[in-house]
Design a protein around this motif. Structure first.
Motif, mmCIF file in Angstrom:
data_model
loop_
_atom_site.group_PDB
_atom_site.id
_atom_site.type_symbol
_atom_site.label_atom_id
_atom_site.label_comp_id
_atom_site.label_asym_id
_atom_site.label_seq_id
_atom_site.Cartn_x
_atom_site.Cartn_y
_atom_site.Cartn_z
ATOM 1 N N ASP A 67 0.929 -1.226 -0.010
ATOM 2 C CA ASP A 67 -0.006 0.062 0.071
ATOM 3 C C ASP A 67 0.740 1.307 0.021
ATOM 4 O OD1 ASP A 67 -2.442 -1.156 -0.313
ATOM 5 O OD2 ASP A 67 -2.970 -0.710 1.792
ATOM 6 N N THR A 123 -5.351 20.908 -4.240
ATOM 7 C CA THR A 123 -5.697 20.018 -3.236
ATOM 8 C C THR A 123 -4.473 19.701 -2.633
ATOM 9 O OG1 THR A 123 -7.438 19.352 -4.763
ATOM 10 C CG2 THR A 123 -6.750 17.852 -2.895
ATOM 11 N N GLU A 170 -3.993 14.774 0.475
ATOM 12 C CA GLU A 170 -5.256 14.458 0.296
ATOM 13 C C GLU A 170 -5.651 13.954 -1.007
ATOM 14 O OE1 GLU A 170 -8.209 17.472 1.148
ATOM 15 O OE2 GLU A 170 -9.844 16.356 -0.341
ATOM 16 N N ALA A 171 -5.098 14.589 -2.160
ATOM 17 C CA ALA A 171 -5.269 14.018 -3.634
ATOM 18 C C ALA A 171 -4.892 12.681 -3.618
ATOM 19 C CB ALA A 171 -4.546 14.948 -4.289
ATOM 20 N N ARG A 174 -4.355 10.223 -1.145
ATOM 21 C CA ARG A 174 -5.205 9.124 -0.298
ATOM 22 C C ARG A 174 -6.654 8.940 -1.063
ATOM 23 N NH1 ARG A 174 -5.869 5.439 3.351
ATOM 24 N NH2 ARG A 174 -7.984 5.429 4.403
ATOM 25 N N ALA A 175 -7.174 10.033 -1.466
ATOM 26 C CA ALA A 175 -8.498 9.754 -2.296
ATOM 27 C C ALA A 175 -8.251 9.186 -3.424
ATOM 28 C CB ALA A 175 -8.848 11.515 -2.503
ATOM 29 N N LEU A 208 -7.653 5.589 -2.273
ATOM 30 C CA LEU A 208 -9.302 5.094 -2.038
ATOM 31 C C LEU A 208 -10.001 4.657 -3.194
ATOM 32 C CD1 LEU A 208 -10.192 7.137 1.109
ATOM 33 C CD2 LEU A 208 -9.718 4.649 1.086
ATOM 34 N N SER A 209 -9.745 5.314 -4.353
ATOM 35 C CA SER A 209 -10.731 4.989 -5.269
ATOM 36 C C SER A 209 -10.284 3.900 -6.278
ATOM 37 C CB SER A 209 -10.845 6.457 -6.545
ATOM 38 O OG SER A 209 -9.675 6.306 -6.889
ATOM 39 N N LEU A 267 -18.864 3.450 -7.626
ATOM 40 C CA LEU A 267 -17.497 2.700 -7.599
ATOM 41 C C LEU A 267 -16.736 3.353 -6.471
ATOM 42 C CD1 LEU A 267 -16.500 1.499 -10.999
ATOM 43 C CD2 LEU A 267 -17.074 -0.095 -9.344
ATOM 44 N N SER A 268 -16.435 4.494 -6.655
ATOM 45 C CA SER A 268 -15.833 5.302 -5.930
ATOM 46 C C SER A 268 -16.160 5.234 -4.285
ATOM 47 C CB SER A 268 -15.473 6.769 -6.053
ATOM 48 O OG SER A 268 -16.751 7.542 -5.704
ATOM 49 N N PRO A 321 -15.107 2.288 -0.918
ATOM 50 C CA PRO A 321 -14.421 2.254 0.475
ATOM 51 C C PRO A 321 -15.123 2.435 1.743
ATOM 52 C CG PRO A 321 -13.015 3.307 -1.459
ATOM 53 C CD PRO A 321 -14.389 2.881 -1.810
ATOM 54 N N ASP A 375 -12.101 9.657 5.245
ATOM 55 C CA ASP A 375 -12.317 9.250 3.974
ATOM 56 C C ASP A 375 -13.415 9.541 3.151
ATOM 57 O OD1 ASP A 375 -9.635 7.972 4.510
ATOM 58 O OD2 ASP A 375 -10.479 5.848 4.804
ATOM 59 N N MET A 377 -12.729 13.095 1.820
ATOM 60 C CA MET A 377 -11.847 12.884 0.939
ATOM 61 C C MET A 377 -12.332 12.564 -0.504
ATOM 62 S SD MET A 377 -8.221 12.233 2.436
ATOM 63 C CE MET A 377 -7.468 13.161 3.635
ATOM 64 N N ILE A 378 -13.253 11.389 -0.553
ATOM 65 C CA ILE A 378 -13.785 10.933 -1.547
ATOM 66 C C ILE A 378 -14.749 11.710 -2.201
ATOM 67 C CG2 ILE A 378 -15.125 8.885 -2.601
ATOM 68 C CD1 ILE A 378 -13.769 7.086 -0.670
ATOM 69 N N LEU A 420 -13.150 14.498 -4.009
ATOM 70 C CA LEU A 420 -12.557 14.033 -5.382
ATOM 71 C C LEU A 420 -13.674 13.927 -6.386
ATOM 72 C CD1 LEU A 420 -10.016 11.346 -6.026
ATOM 73 C CD2 LEU A 420 -12.021 11.058 -7.135
ATOM 74 N N ARG A 463 -14.655 17.533 -7.334
ATOM 75 C CA ARG A 463 -13.637 17.975 -8.189
ATOM 76 C C ARG A 463 -13.998 17.575 -9.529
ATOM 77 N NH1 ARG A 463 -10.083 17.290 -3.840
ATOM 78 N NH2 ARG A 463 -9.057 15.722 -4.715
#
Lengths: 202, 202
Positions: free
Chosen positions: A132, A156, A160-161, A163-164, A167-168, B167-168, B171, B188, B191-192, B195, B198
Motif C-alpha cells: 500500500d 488540493t 489528500e489527493a 489518499r483519495a 481509495l478510489s 464505485l468510488s 471504500p 475518507d 476526501m472521496i 475528489l 472536483r
C-alpha cells in the motif's frame, strides 16, 4: 523482501531460504495456504520442521515472503509504466489498468495465491501494508510530475489527493471487490481512471 | 419489501409475517445469522418450522427481508438528504457521510446485522442488488439536478459518471472495506466526496 531478523542468515542460507520460498509457493498454490501446516510444508519440501523454523518463525512469515513476491511482480510492472515516455495522465491510466489486470489474472489463473493476498490484506500483514505504501508513493510521484508539467491542478493538498485516489482504486484492486466485479473490471478501471483524471484537471 | 411470491398471504398473515421478521431480526442479532437454522428460529419464536415455511421458503428469504429493513432505514436517511433545500454538491457530500455513518454504526453497535449485510453482498442477494440500484438512482438524480443548475459538468455520459461515483463509494460502504478503514472513515468519506466533486466541476 521483508524478513524477520531472527530468520536471517549468510549467503548459503540465503539460497536455502529462496528454495524454501519457491517450494512453499508451489505447495500453497496447489493445496492452499490455510489448510497447510508448517509440518505439512516441511514434509513436502523434504526438510525437518526444525530446520524450516531456522529461516521463518511461523507459517505467516513464509506467507508474507510469498505475498511480497507477488507484490514485487506487480510493482515492477507499474514502475515500468512510470518510467515510460508518456504523459502523467497516461501513466495513471496504465497504473489503474495494470492493477486491475494483475489482480484479475491472479484470481483467474492462480486462485490459491489470490486467497493468500486476500488473507494478507484482511489480517494487515506487513507485506500488504508495505505494498500500500509503495503504491501510494508511486501515485504521489505521478501526481507531482503532472503538477510540474501543468497537467494537473495544484490546489488540493498532495496528501489528500493521493489518499483519495488510493481509495478510489479499491474496487479494482481489493481481492474481495475485484472478485465481485470481475466481469466489468476493465470498464470499471477505465471509468475510475476517467473520474480521477477529471478530478485532477487544472 | 421484496418477498418470494410463494410466501405471500392476505392482511392477517401479513401481520404474522412482520412478527416473524421482527423476532428473527432479534434472534439473528443475538446469535448470528450463519449459526441459526430455520428450526432454531421457529423454536425461539414459538412457531412450528412448517408454519414458518408458510411465509418464507428459506432462511435466506428471512435474511433478505431483514436486510431490506436495514437498507430501507439507510435509504430513508439518504432520501431525506436529497429532499433538503441544499445544493447538489451538498447533497452528494451528505449522502457520502450518511453511508459511512450508517455503515460504521451497524458495524460497531450491531455487529451481527453487519455480518448479514456482508453475506448479502458476498452472495449477491436480491436485497443487496436492489439497494445498489436504488443508491445508483439517487446519485443519478443528484448529478442531473447539479447539471441542470450548472453546478456540474455535462460532457461525461451520465451512465459513466454515475457508475464511477458508485464505485468510488465502495471504500466507505462495502462491509469488508469499511471494517478495514473504520478509524479513518469520516476523513475518507470527506476526501472521496471532495475528489468526486472536483471531478464534477464544470
Amino acid at each position: 523482501m521483508t524478513r524477520k531478523p531472527s530468520g536471517q542468515r549468510g549467503p548459503v542460507d540465503h539460497d536455502r531460504r529462496e528454495q524454501i520460498i519457491t517450494a512453499a509457493h508451489e505447495h500453497f498454490r496447489r493445496y492452499g495456504y490455510k489448510k497447510t501446516t508448517v509440518a505439512d510444508l516441511a514434509k513436502a519440501i523434504g526438510l525437518s520442521t526444525a530446520y524450516l523454523y531456522k529461516f521463518f518463525d511461523s507459517k505467516k512469515a513464509i506467507g508474507e515472503a510469498i505475498c511480497t513476491l507477488c507484490h514485487d511482480k506487480l510493482l515492477t510492472d507499474i514502475q515500468t509504466v512510470v518510467r515510460e515516455d508518456i504523459t502523467p495522465p497516461e501513466k495513471l491510466r496504465k497504473t489503474f489498468q495494470s492493477l486491475a489486470h494483475n489482480g484479475a489474472d491472479l484470481f483467474i489463473h492462480d486462485r490459491k495465491m489470490h486467497d493468500i493476498v486476500a488473507s494478507a490484506i484482511e489480517e494487515k500483514w506487513h507485506a500488504a501494508i508495505a505494498f500500500d505504501q509503495e503504491l501510494s508513493s508511486i501515485i504521489r510521484h505521478i501526481i507531482l510530475e503532472g503538477r510540474e508539467q501543468g497537467e494537473f491542478e495544484r490546489k488540493t493538498p498532495i496528501d489528500e489527493a493521493c489518499r483519495a485516489i488510493t481509495l478510489s482504486l479499491q474496487p479494482i484492486r481489493h481481492p474481495v471487490l475485484l472478485e465481485y466485479n470481475l466481469e466489468t473490471l476493465d470498464t470499471d478501471a477505465t471509468m475510475i481512471a476517467n473520474l480521477v483524471l477529471r478530478s485532477l484537471a487544472p
